[in-house]
Write a protein that holds these residues in place. Structure first.
Motif, mmCIF file in Angstrom:
data_model
loop_
_atom_site.group_PDB
_atom_site.id
_atom_site.type_symbol
_atom_site.label_atom_id
_atom_site.label_comp_id
_atom_site.label_asym_id
_atom_site.label_seq_id
_atom_site.Cartn_x
_atom_site.Cartn_y
_atom_site.Cartn_z
ATOM 1 N N LYS A 1 -1.179 -1.441 -20.791
ATOM 2 C CA LYS A 1 -2.292 -1.610 -21.723
ATOM 3 C C LYS A 1 -3.463 -2.401 -21.135
ATOM 4 C CE LYS A 1 0.724 -1.467 -25.792
ATOM 5 N NZ LYS A 1 1.186 -2.213 -27.005
ATOM 6 N N ALA A 2 -3.302 -2.925 -19.939
ATOM 7 C CA ALA A 2 -4.353 -3.748 -19.343
ATOM 8 C C ALA A 2 -5.618 -2.928 -19.106
ATOM 9 C CB ALA A 2 -3.858 -4.352 -18.034
ATOM 10 N N ASN A 3 -6.782 -3.503 -19.435
ATOM 11 C CA ASN A 3 -8.047 -2.791 -19.232
ATOM 12 C C ASN A 3 -8.734 -3.250 -17.936
ATOM 13 O OD1 ASN A 3 -8.868 -5.338 -20.049
ATOM 14 N ND2 ASN A 3 -10.491 -4.598 -21.417
ATOM 15 N N PHE A 4 -7.929 -3.430 -16.909
ATOM 16 C CA PHE A 4 -8.421 -3.784 -15.578
ATOM 17 C C PHE A 4 -7.473 -3.173 -14.549
ATOM 18 C CE2 PHE A 4 -5.891 -7.184 -17.422
ATOM 19 C CZ PHE A 4 -4.920 -7.421 -16.457
ATOM 20 N N PRO A 5 -7.903 -3.004 -13.306
ATOM 21 C CA PRO A 5 -7.067 -2.354 -12.284
ATOM 22 C C PRO A 5 -5.722 -3.048 -12.119
ATOM 23 C CG PRO A 5 -9.320 -2.588 -11.500
ATOM 24 C CD PRO A 5 -9.237 -3.367 -12.780
ATOM 25 N N PHE A 6 -4.664 -2.207 -12.037
ATOM 26 C CA PHE A 6 -3.321 -2.777 -11.956
ATOM 27 C C PHE A 6 -2.410 -1.917 -11.084
ATOM 28 C CE2 PHE A 6 -1.220 -6.045 -14.867
ATOM 29 C CZ PHE A 6 -0.251 -6.372 -13.930
ATOM 30 N N GLY A 7 -2.991 -1.157 -10.184
ATOM 31 C CA GLY A 7 -2.177 -0.351 -9.293
ATOM 32 C C GLY A 7 -1.414 0.762 -9.976
ATOM 33 N N ARG A 8 -1.954 1.267 -11.091
ATOM 34 C CA ARG A 8 -1.306 2.376 -11.771
ATOM 35 C C ARG A 8 -1.671 3.696 -11.091
ATOM 36 N NH1 ARG A 8 -3.387 -0.597 -17.138
ATOM 37 N NH2 ARG A 8 -5.206 -0.555 -15.769
ATOM 38 N N GLU A 9 -1.065 4.755 -11.546
ATOM 39 C CA GLU A 9 -1.291 6.070 -10.929
ATOM 40 C C GLU A 9 -2.771 6.437 -11.024
ATOM 41 O OE1 GLU A 9 0.542 10.626 -11.120
ATOM 42 O OE2 GLU A 9 1.207 9.083 -12.527
ATOM 43 N N ASN A 10 -3.303 6.944 -9.920
ATOM 44 C CA ASN A 10 -4.711 7.347 -9.831
ATOM 45 C C ASN A 10 -5.665 6.180 -10.103
ATOM 46 O OD1 ASN A 10 -3.962 10.084 -9.361
ATOM 47 N ND2 ASN A 10 -3.680 10.378 -11.560
ATOM 48 N N GLU A 11 -5.271 5.000 -9.685
ATOM 49 C CA GLU A 11 -6.075 3.806 -9.914
ATOM 50 C C GLU A 11 -6.048 2.929 -8.679
ATOM 51 O OE1 GLU A 11 -6.284 0.939 -13.695
ATOM 52 O OE2 GLU A 11 -4.458 0.651 -12.514
ATOM 53 N N LYS A 12 -7.116 2.179 -8.484
ATOM 54 C CA LYS A 12 -7.192 1.254 -7.373
ATOM 55 C C LYS A 12 -6.039 0.263 -7.415
ATOM 56 C CE LYS A 12 -8.799 -1.432 -4.104
ATOM 57 N NZ LYS A 12 -8.570 -1.055 -2.693
ATOM 58 N N GLY A 13 -5.371 0.094 -6.260
ATOM 59 C CA GLY A 13 -4.284 -0.859 -6.176
ATOM 60 C C GLY A 13 -4.779 -2.246 -5.825
ATOM 61 N N LEU A 14 -3.876 -3.206 -5.841
ATOM 62 C CA LEU A 14 -4.211 -4.573 -5.506
ATOM 63 C C LEU A 14 -4.023 -4.807 -4.013
ATOM 64 C CD1 LEU A 14 -3.485 -4.509 -8.626
ATOM 65 C CD2 LEU A 14 -3.100 -6.944 -8.415
ATOM 66 N N VAL A 15 -4.420 -5.986 -3.554
ATOM 67 C CA VAL A 15 -4.328 -6.340 -2.130
ATOM 68 C C VAL A 15 -3.221 -7.369 -1.941
ATOM 69 C CG1 VAL A 15 -5.553 -7.272 -0.140
ATOM 70 C CG2 VAL A 15 -6.802 -5.916 -1.843
ATOM 71 N N PHE A 16 -2.212 -6.994 -1.188
ATOM 72 C CA PHE A 16 -1.093 -7.909 -0.928
ATOM 73 C C PHE A 16 -1.570 -9.060 -0.037
ATOM 74 C CE2 PHE A 16 2.595 -9.324 1.505
ATOM 75 C CZ PHE A 16 3.519 -9.556 0.498
ATOM 76 N N ILE A 17 -1.268 -10.291 -0.447
ATOM 77 C CA ILE A 17 -1.697 -11.461 0.313
ATOM 78 C C ILE A 17 -0.583 -12.012 1.192
ATOM 79 C CG2 ILE A 17 -2.698 -13.768 0.194
ATOM 80 C CD1 ILE A 17 -3.645 -13.106 -2.622
ATOM 81 N N GLY A 18 0.609 -12.134 0.613
ATOM 82 C CA GLY A 18 1.697 -12.714 1.395
ATOM 83 C C GLY A 18 2.865 -13.126 0.525
ATOM 84 N N LEU A 19 3.814 -13.793 1.169
ATOM 85 C CA LEU A 19 5.030 -14.263 0.510
ATOM 86 C C LEU A 19 5.088 -15.781 0.552
ATOM 87 C CD1 LEU A 19 7.588 -11.876 2.282
ATOM 88 C CD2 LEU A 19 6.627 -11.561 -0.021
ATOM 89 N N MET A 20 5.699 -16.362 -0.439
ATOM 90 C CA MET A 20 6.058 -17.771 -0.413
ATOM 91 C C MET A 20 7.539 -17.864 -0.742
ATOM 92 S SD MET A 20 3.131 -20.084 -2.173
ATOM 93 C CE MET A 20 1.421 -20.074 -1.629
ATOM 94 N N SER A 21 8.255 -18.695 0.004
ATOM 95 C CA SER A 21 9.672 -18.884 -0.293
ATOM 96 C C SER A 21 9.944 -20.350 -0.541
ATOM 97 C CB SER A 21 10.551 -18.369 0.856
ATOM 98 O OG SER A 21 10.403 -19.169 2.013
ATOM 99 N N MET A 22 10.864 -20.598 -1.442
ATOM 100 C CA MET A 22 11.209 -21.962 -1.839
ATOM 101 C C MET A 22 12.710 -22.151 -1.796
ATOM 102 S SD MET A 22 8.634 -21.975 -5.069
ATOM 103 C CE MET A 22 8.709 -20.181 -5.137
ATOM 104 N N ILE A 23 13.128 -23.326 -1.436
ATOM 105 C CA ILE A 23 14.541 -23.673 -1.430
ATOM 106 C C ILE A 23 14.864 -24.401 -2.723
ATOM 107 C CG2 ILE A 23 16.357 -24.976 -0.271
ATOM 108 C CD1 ILE A 23 14.791 -24.653 2.318
ATOM 109 N N LEU B 1 -12.801 -8.026 -8.471
ATOM 110 C CA LEU B 1 -13.348 -6.949 -9.292
ATOM 111 C C LEU B 1 -14.840 -6.767 -9.066
ATOM 112 C CD1 LEU B 1 -11.504 -7.804 -12.626
ATOM 113 C CD2 LEU B 1 -10.846 -6.112 -10.913
ATOM 114 N N SER B 2 -15.274 -5.547 -9.243
ATOM 115 C CA SER B 2 -16.702 -5.241 -9.116
ATOM 116 C C SER B 2 -17.461 -5.819 -10.307
ATOM 117 C CB SER B 2 -16.902 -3.724 -9.072
ATOM 118 O OG SER B 2 -18.251 -3.391 -9.309
ATOM 119 N N PRO B 3 -18.496 -6.659 -10.066
ATOM 120 C CA PRO B 3 -19.267 -7.214 -11.194
ATOM 121 C C PRO B 3 -20.053 -6.152 -11.947
ATOM 122 C CG PRO B 3 -20.289 -7.777 -9.087
ATOM 123 C CD PRO B 3 -18.968 -7.152 -8.764
ATOM 124 N N GLU B 4 -20.299 -5.021 -11.297
ATOM 125 C CA GLU B 4 -20.987 -3.933 -11.994
ATOM 126 C C GLU B 4 -20.060 -3.276 -13.022
ATOM 127 O OE1 GLU B 4 -21.048 -4.210 -8.595
ATOM 128 O OE2 GLU B 4 -23.072 -5.083 -8.611
#
Length: 226
Positions: free
Chosen positions: A162-184, A144-147
């Motif tokens: 209801k979140a007051n931070f970016p959450f990939g909603r319409e007309n809003e900054k999306g998040l950055v996909f990092i990767g997948l983890m799989s478990m057995i 997040l931007s500290p400003e």
């Protein structure tokens, strides 16, 4: 997977894994107990931090979080960072939900647009892992931007809406996909035999699971469930 991507993935797993209802907790003797998936994430991440992930978590205190539930199929937390005034949003959950909230992805240390082709490649990977009976989680983050979100910002909201931070909603900054983890998470010994005995006795066996349908089908085949 590049060192930068792997490091980001492990960081996300490390600080995010702590905040689930039945989470991974450290015992006095150094062993880890709690939810099997959360514990697996911690064990995967721990070596990167000199087997002292507890200290790593301590310098990334949680500012806010929304716990996992079966409707959301994700869990999110926001943390301070020791090297920056910028807080970081970290989210994990069902890969299809995670992808829905992202518009970029991390590749070889660079943040790139998450195109339809890349989305499909990731989805294909999820399907292939699910067919092996593996439980797959997707991870994403956003610094997040500290400003816009200074250190004294009060993060709020108990849902994505209801979140007051970016959450990939319409007309809003999306998040950055990092990767997948799989478990057995293999069936316990004796389950296939128990299923067969029930079927022989005319008892209808019903499988109840929160796993992805593809993963559930693969596990069902392992225990001879029709």
């Amino acid at each position: 997977l590049s060192p930068v991507c792997l490091g980001s993935l492990r960081r996300a797993a490390s600080i995010n894994a702590e905040y689930m209802g039945n989470n991974a907790k450290f015992k006095d003797d150094g062993t880890i107990s709690g939810d099997a998936s959360e514990t697996a994430l911690v064990k995967f991440s721990n070596p990167q931090y000199g087997n002292n992930i507890k200290e790593f978590r301590g310098v990334h205190p949680k500012k806010h979080g929304i716990p996992f539930n079966s409707s959301n199929k994700w869990q999110v937390s926001i943390h301070d960072r020791p090297d920056s005034e910028a807080a970081v949003v970290v989210l994990k959950g069902a890969p299809e939900r995670v992808l829905d909230y992202c518009d970029e992805y991390l590749y070889d240390g660079k943040t790139l647009p998450l195109t339809d082709d890349v989305r499909q490649t990731i989805t294909d990977g999820v399907i292939n892992l699910g067919k092996k009976g593996e439980r797959v989680l997707g991870f994403c983050h956003l610094e997040l931007s500290p400003e816009e979100f200074p250190p004294d910002h009060m993060f709020q909201g108990d849902s994505r809406e209801k979140a007051n931070f970016p959450f990939g909603r319409e007309n809003e900054k999306g998040l950055v996909f990092i990767g997948l983890m799989s478990m057995i998470d293999p069936p316990r010994p004796g389950v296939p035999q128990a299923v067969r005995r029930c079927q022989t006795a005319g008892i209808k066996v019903i499988m109840v699971t929160g796993d992805h349908p593809i993963t559930a089908k693969a596990i069902a085949q392992k225990v001879d469930y029709p």
